[in-house]
Design a protein around this motif. Structure first.
Motif, short mmCIF file in Angstrom:
data_model
loop_
_atom_site.label_atom_id
_atom_site.label_comp_id
_atom_site.label_asym_id
_atom_site.label_seq_id
_atom_site.Cartn_x
_atom_site.Cartn_y
_atom_site.Cartn_z
N ILE A 110 10.19 54.88 -5.87
CA ILE A 110 8.86 55.24 -5.36
C ILE A 110 7.79 54.35 -5.98
O ILE A 110 6.91 53.83 -5.29
CB ILE A 110 8.57 56.73 -5.64
N THR A 111 7.87 54.16 -7.30
CA THR A 111 6.87 53.36 -8.01
C THR A 111 6.85 51.92 -7.52
O THR A 111 5.78 51.35 -7.24
CB THR A 111 7.15 53.39 -9.53
N ILE A 112 8.02 51.31 -7.38
CA ILE A 112 8.08 49.90 -6.99
C ILE A 112 7.58 49.71 -5.56
O ILE A 112 6.79 48.78 -5.28
CB ILE A 112 9.52 49.37 -7.14
N LEU A 113 7.99 50.59 -4.64
CA LEU A 113 7.54 50.42 -3.26
C LEU A 113 6.03 50.68 -3.16
O LEU A 113 5.33 49.97 -2.41
CB LEU A 113 8.30 51.37 -2.32
N ALA A 114 5.54 51.66 -3.89
CA ALA A 114 4.10 51.91 -3.88
C ALA A 114 3.34 50.71 -4.42
O ALA A 114 2.27 50.34 -3.90
CB ALA A 114 3.78 53.17 -4.68
N CYS A 115 3.87 50.08 -5.46
CA CYS A 115 3.22 48.89 -6.03
C CYS A 115 3.28 47.71 -5.07
O CYS A 115 2.37 46.86 -5.06
CB CYS A 115 3.87 48.52 -7.36
N ILE A 116 4.32 47.63 -4.25
CA ILE A 116 4.39 46.58 -3.24
C ILE A 116 3.23 46.74 -2.24
O ILE A 116 2.63 45.75 -1.80
CB ILE A 116 5.75 46.60 -2.52
N ILE A 222 1.71 57.67 -9.26
CA ILE A 222 2.34 57.44 -10.57
C ILE A 222 2.04 58.61 -11.51
O ILE A 222 2.91 59.06 -12.26
CB ILE A 222 1.85 56.11 -11.16
N ALA A 223 0.80 59.11 -11.45
CA ALA A 223 0.45 60.27 -12.28
C ALA A 223 1.25 61.50 -11.87
O ALA A 223 1.52 62.37 -12.70
CB ALA A 223 -1.05 60.54 -12.19
N ASP A 224 1.63 61.58 -10.59
CA ASP A 224 2.41 62.73 -10.10
C ASP A 224 3.81 62.78 -10.69
O ASP A 224 4.32 63.86 -11.01
CB ASP A 224 2.55 62.68 -8.56
N ILE A 225 4.45 61.63 -10.81
CA ILE A 225 5.89 61.62 -11.11
C ILE A 225 6.24 61.20 -12.53
O ILE A 225 7.38 61.38 -12.96
CB ILE A 225 6.66 60.72 -10.11
N ASP A 230 5.33 58.59 -20.55
CA ASP A 230 6.18 57.61 -19.87
C ASP A 230 5.41 56.78 -18.84
O ASP A 230 6.01 55.99 -18.11
CB ASP A 230 7.34 58.32 -19.16
N ARG A 231 4.11 56.96 -18.77
CA ARG A 231 3.32 56.40 -17.67
C ARG A 231 2.90 54.95 -17.92
O ARG A 231 2.47 54.26 -17.00
CB ARG A 231 2.09 57.28 -17.45
N GLY A 232 3.01 54.48 -19.15
CA GLY A 232 2.47 53.16 -19.49
C GLY A 232 3.06 52.03 -18.69
O GLY A 232 2.33 51.21 -18.10
N LEU A 233 4.39 51.92 -18.62
CA LEU A 233 5.04 50.82 -17.91
C LEU A 233 4.79 50.89 -16.40
O LEU A 233 4.42 49.87 -15.79
CB LEU A 233 6.54 50.80 -18.20
N PRO A 234 4.94 52.05 -15.76
CA PRO A 234 4.63 52.11 -14.32
C PRO A 234 3.18 51.73 -14.01
O PRO A 234 2.92 51.02 -13.03
CB PRO A 234 4.91 53.57 -13.95
#
Length: 558
Positions: A110-116, A222-225, A230-234
């Motif tokens: 989810i994170t990678i596709l959202a960042c795309i 990102i804040a949701d999941i 653990d949020r720093g890298l995402p």
């Protein structure tokens, strides 16, 4: 199953099957908008009223008071007797349906596709700018009109999230991801097929509106999941996508523009073809991540299957009527930006940096390297790779910031996000002064590229700090807080390109960019003030104080 504070007469078979926790108001710590009191809480028969019915009511009664009452008194609470007092539904600990408990594989997908999506949103304006010469020739417009096509993109980027970000907190992320991705795709087509500059400007505004999901929504997702630890890298990947994507667009577009068989239209066609791959993946990979929306669906199912309308999600206390929901959702980002000092100060800081970034995209980089160093369009586009390099340096730096955060969070709280932001406050004007005073034909062009890299490095740190810090401070209101700062940031990005031509012509590159550097020096105290006095500032703010109390298990009983 756990049932805290719920009368023994409350039905539980569905709750047991759905593995949810049932709570009374006293046991609920999830905050709702502080402008809402108990008098605004919907009655049981209002919860499942259809959207069409509510729209009809608004049309037939247009003069009803829009703003909800914020009064919350003992008399109001007494009006809810034990037979009508809501039973709040929540996820049980460890429930895999809760987005925070998604598997790492699903979270990263989810994170990678959202960042795309953020990469495409960020690259669209800078890539568009590289086609100015052929666009002006084909559409018979002026350079200023073409620049308006660039400026209206961040305008849509800033205005639309005032509605969309807050509505995503009420109705969910997925509907907006799907609608915005389709709209963004169609706007590539509309821009490429435009026969006049007016159509193109409209298409660019709409593309910015649809593209705004790739900015404000991704931070909320990102804040949701991801938990705060653990949020720093995402979040750093998101920041790389936002700033690095801005640098990637012109690298390709500059060389496309130089090909007389391609030029500005094919800048759009090529982006659209690549974007179609992302569009296909959206419904496959992305999932609903808004916890309150998922809980609301479970509560509606329980009401439907049991006939007991006391079951509800905490967020449904904001839904006394569609009118109230519209008011709360559409005014929350502006309220946060204007009344929360944390959001206001960061909005001014990152907004100023964003305005300078758009000046570089519009005129500064092209003028400096084209005029002073005789770069052609392809090489000018390639110089934008400095933005990607600066972002990658910022990404590497964030590992140190993350180590400081993990070490100091127990004692400093969210302010542990701001160590590198204090460094960026100094890097920001340093990069601007290097870029400004190396704007001479006798100075090697690499020096100016170093200045741009330092500036983007600082902007990356600032951008990441804004998103990470606001997500930590505002929790369930993260998207609204981010939408508020996005408005300020993108309004500056809209305005700066419209006066930069005259500024550069009157003052030249050195003094124009030096003025930006002096203003950046004046803003150095912003992160330092929040670093040292952030907790005290947040305790005096309604929204952030409420989130602080909820996080410590001492949420106010609304």
């Amino acid at each position: 199953m756990t049932t805290n504070g719920v009368a023994s007469t409350s039905p539980t078979p569905v709750a047991f099957r759905d593995q949810v926790v049932l709570k009374s108001l006293e046991d609920v710590h999830e905050p709702v908008d502080p402008r809402l009191g108990l008098s605004s809480r919907p009655q049981p028969d209002q919860l499942d009223e259809s959207l069409g019915h509510q729209l009809t009511h608004i049309i037939q009664h247009p003069h009803e008071e829009l703003q909800p009452s914020s009064t919350s008194t003992k008399n109001e609470k007494a009006s809810f007797d034990s037979d009508s007092e809501p039973i709040y539904v929540d996820f049980a600990e460890g429930d895999q349906r809760n987005p925070i408990n998604f598997s790492l594989r699903k979270k990263w997908a989810i994170t990678i596709l959202a960042c795309i999506s953020t990469v495409f949103s960020a690259s669209a304006p800078s890539a568009y700018n590289m086609g100015f010469d052929s666009m002006i020739r084909d559409l018979g417009c002026t350079r200023f009109q073409a620049t308006v096509g660039l400026s209206v993109y961040p305008l849509g980027f800033g205005v639309v999230p005032l509605v969309s970000a807050s509505l995503s907190e009420e109705f969910g992320r997925m509907p907006l991801y799907i609608i915005s991705s389709v709209g963004f795709f169609v706007m590539y087509l509309m821009v490429a097929l435009s026969k006049n500059i007016q159509t193109l400007i409209v298409a660019r505004f709409l593309q910015g509106a649809f593209g705004s999901t790739g900015a404000t929504m991704v931070g909320g997702t990102i804040a949701d999941i991801w938990s705060s630890k653990d949020r720093g890298l995402p979040m750093s990947l998101f920041a790389v996508a936002a700033l690095g994507g801005t640098g990637l667009g012109p690298v390709l577009a500059g060389w496309v523009q130089m090909n007389p068989r391609l030029e500005w239209k094919w800048i759009q066609w090529i982006q659209m073809i690549i974007y179609s791959l992302y569009l296909i993946m959206v419904p496959i990979v992305l999932k609903e991540t808004r916890t309150a929306v998922l809980i609301t669906r479970i509560a509606k199912k329980m009401r439907r299957e049991t006939g007991n309308h006391r079951y509800r999600a905490r967020v449904e206390d904001e839904r006394a009527s569609l009118r109230t929901l519209i008011y709360i959702s559409c005014t929350r980002p502006i309220r946060l930006m204007l009344t929360e000092p944390v959001v206001t100060s960061f909005s001014l800081w990152i907004g100023f940096a964003w305005g300078i970034t758009y000046c570089m995209i519009t005129r500064s980089i092209g003028g400096v390297f084209g005029t002073l160093h005789n770069f052609n369009t392809g090489f000018i586009g390639t110089t934008f790779i400095t933005m990607t390099i600066g972002s990658l340096i910022g990404f590497a730096t964030n590992f140190y910031q993350e180590a400081l955060y993990q070490k100091n969070f127990p004692t400093r709280g969210p302010e542990a996000r701001l160590y590198m932001a204090c460094v960026a406050a100094i890097l920001f004007p340093a990069g601007m002064f290097i870029y400004a005073w190396s704007s001479l034909p006798t100075v090697h062009w690499i020096v100016q590229m170093v200045g741009i890299t330092l500036f983007i490095w600082a902007t990356f740190i600032m951008y990441l700090a804004v998103f990470s810090y606001l997500a930590d401070c505002y929790g369930p209101y993260a998207s609204s807080a981010l939408a508020g700062q996005s408005l300020a940031r993108n309004l500056m990005a809209t305005a700066f390109p419209l006066f930069i031509e005259q500024m550069f012509d009157a003052l030249g590159y050195r003094w124009s960019n030096s003025i930006f550097g002096f203003i950046a020096v004046a803003m150095i105290p912003i992160p330092f003030g929040l670093f040292f006095y952030g907790p005290a500032i947040r305790k005096r703010s309604k929204f952030s104080r409420m989130v602080m109390e909820a996080q410590t298990g001492q949420g106010s009983k609304t």
